[in-house]
Design an enzyme around this catalytic site. Structure first.
Site, PDB file in Angstrom:
ATOM      1  N   CYS A 319       5.583  25.603   8.454  1.00  0.00           N
ATOM      2  CA  CYS A 319       5.273  27.108   8.484  1.00  0.00           C
ATOM      3  C   CYS A 319       6.612  27.527   7.512  1.00  0.00           C
ATOM      4  O   CYS A 319       6.640  28.990   7.398  1.00  0.00           O
ATOM      5  CB  CYS A 319       5.345  27.739   9.833  1.00  0.00           C
ATOM      6  SG  CYS A 319       6.853  27.341  10.846  1.00  0.00           S
ATOM      7  N   GLU A 353       1.710  28.140   4.848  1.00  0.00           N
ATOM      8  CA  GLU A 353       1.686  27.120   5.683  1.00  0.00           C
ATOM      9  C   GLU A 353       1.268  25.534   4.796  1.00  0.00           C
ATOM     10  O   GLU A 353       0.422  26.143   4.018  1.00  0.00           O
ATOM     11  CB  GLU A 353       0.483  27.201   6.976  1.00  0.00           C
ATOM     12  CG  GLU A 353       0.755  26.527   8.078  1.00  0.00           C
ATOM     13  CD  GLU A 353       1.247  27.125   9.176  1.00  0.00           C
ATOM     14  OE1 GLU A 353       1.658  26.477  10.105  1.00  0.00           O
ATOM     15  OE2 GLU A 353       1.654  28.273   9.164  1.00  0.00           O
TER      16      GLU A 353
END
Length: 361
Positions: A319, A353
């Site tokens: 992330c 992401e």
């Protein structure tokens, strides 16, 4: 695909492709998001005026020092069920002084399977009369409600929703607890799960998963391995993962309540943990060839990176591309990147992401 969505996605593609070029990855796989109605959670302040109340957010000025209240009547990035409920709920709250008095925040948690949990947060103590009114409201709107104030939590129905995904020719049910982390973009989450399962194809041995959360990836990945050992430190997430494993009738997963650092100590025989003994987990009985990691934004610590380098395959969901980049400087000393993906979990933001598959050189 609209030009505004395409432009923000292309900017992310260009940034990630440039940032990771030194690792000579294969062509970037790009997984788009729906342009609207992709967020399954939304949180709003409630703004009270002399004769009105409304959903609100705050917009900071350029220097970040001042905030302006922005009235929110609809929220196109949130799931359609949230948008449909927002005006209905607000009308009910306005009409009921017991429910609206000193209410300062409303949070929505929705699922693709149609469940909805609404959390009402107050600056006052909640009493029995509030609970009766909240029960009536929950029944009328067919939702679950939680009331929160300092030191108080009142649950009307459940404090969780159950999401359901179709994947690998079966359905997976997930308990998503109100205060725990869940992937906010369900459609992109499904694409991430499928990508991870494709990356795991062909394993003959066992899977280690670090930072497993509620078992989001664990459940479908278990279909690709003979045995799975998943680790997670947060008690609420471990509880949800175990519930999910049981509800999905999967019998080849064990969950260990350990941090990544603690697992490294246990795996290398440096320290014994009563938690493992109580859960009847024998780490030495596993024969791992693949490790799956989805770490927090800070990335992976040095000792855990050394551990990962001993595995044939590393599937890494990130992330934070900056910490992934730093971690790959170490991991590419022993492994090469054979799959590289971008998942647009958060459209119209800078956030990216990404996923990489690393295989031993």
């Amino acid at each position: 695909m609209t030009s505004s969505y395409h432009q923000q996605l292309q900017a992310k593609i260009d940034r990630i492709t440039t940032q990771f070029s030194e690792f000579t990855p294969p062509t970037l796989e790009v997984f788009e998001s729906p342009e609207q109605h992709f967020r399954m959670r939304a949180e709003f302040r409630i703004w009270h005026t002399e004769n009105d109340m409304f959903y609100a957010m705050f917009e900071r000025n350029d220097d970040g020092k001042q905030k302006t209240v922005v009235r929110i009547d609809e929220f196109p990035i949130a799931d359609k069920s949230i948008n449909d409920l927002m005006p209905l709920l607000l009308a009910e709250l306005k009409a009921n002084s017991l429910l609206s008095q000193r209410l300062f925040e409303v949070d929505f948690l929705a699922t693709l399977s149609g469940e909805m949990l609404v959390t009402l947060i107050y600056h006052r103590k909640l009493n029995q009369e509030w609970e009766q009114e909240a029960k009536a409201l929950a029944e009328k709107l067919n939702i679950k409600i939680m009331g929160r104030s300092r030191g108080q939590k009142i649950v009307i129905g459940d404090d969780f929703v159950v999401e359901e995904f179709e994947l690998l020719n079966r359905s997976f049910k997930y308990k998503q607890i109100e205060s725990s982390f869940t992937q906010p973009n369900a459609q992109v989450c499904k694409k991430m799960l499928q990508w991870a399962c494709d990356a795991a194809e062909g394993s003959k041995k066992h899977l280690l998963e670090l930072y497993c959360g509620n078992g989001n990836f664990t459940l479908p990945l278990s279909l690709k391995f003979e045995r799975v050992l998943a680790t997670e430190l947060a008690k609420s997430s471990v509880y949800a993962a175990q519930w999910n494993i049981e509800q999905n009738q999967i019998d080849n997963i064990q969950v260990a309540r350990l941090s990544a650092e603690e697992f490294t100590q246990a795996y290398q025989g440096e320290r014994e943990f009563r938690r493992l003994q109580e859960a009847d987990i024998d780490i030495q009985s596993y024969d791992f060839d693949t490790v799956f990691v989805d770490p927090p934004r800070a990335g992976i610590d040095d000792e855990t990176l050394k551990l990962l380098q001993s595995f044939e395959r590393i599937i890494y969901i990130s992330c934070n591309p900056n910490t992934l980049y730093e971690n790959l400087k170490t991991l590419t000393q022993t492994h090469r990147v054979t799959k590289f993906a971008l998942f647009d979990q958060f459209p119209y933001t800078h956030h990216v992401e990404s996923g990489v598959l690393l295989e031993k050189i």
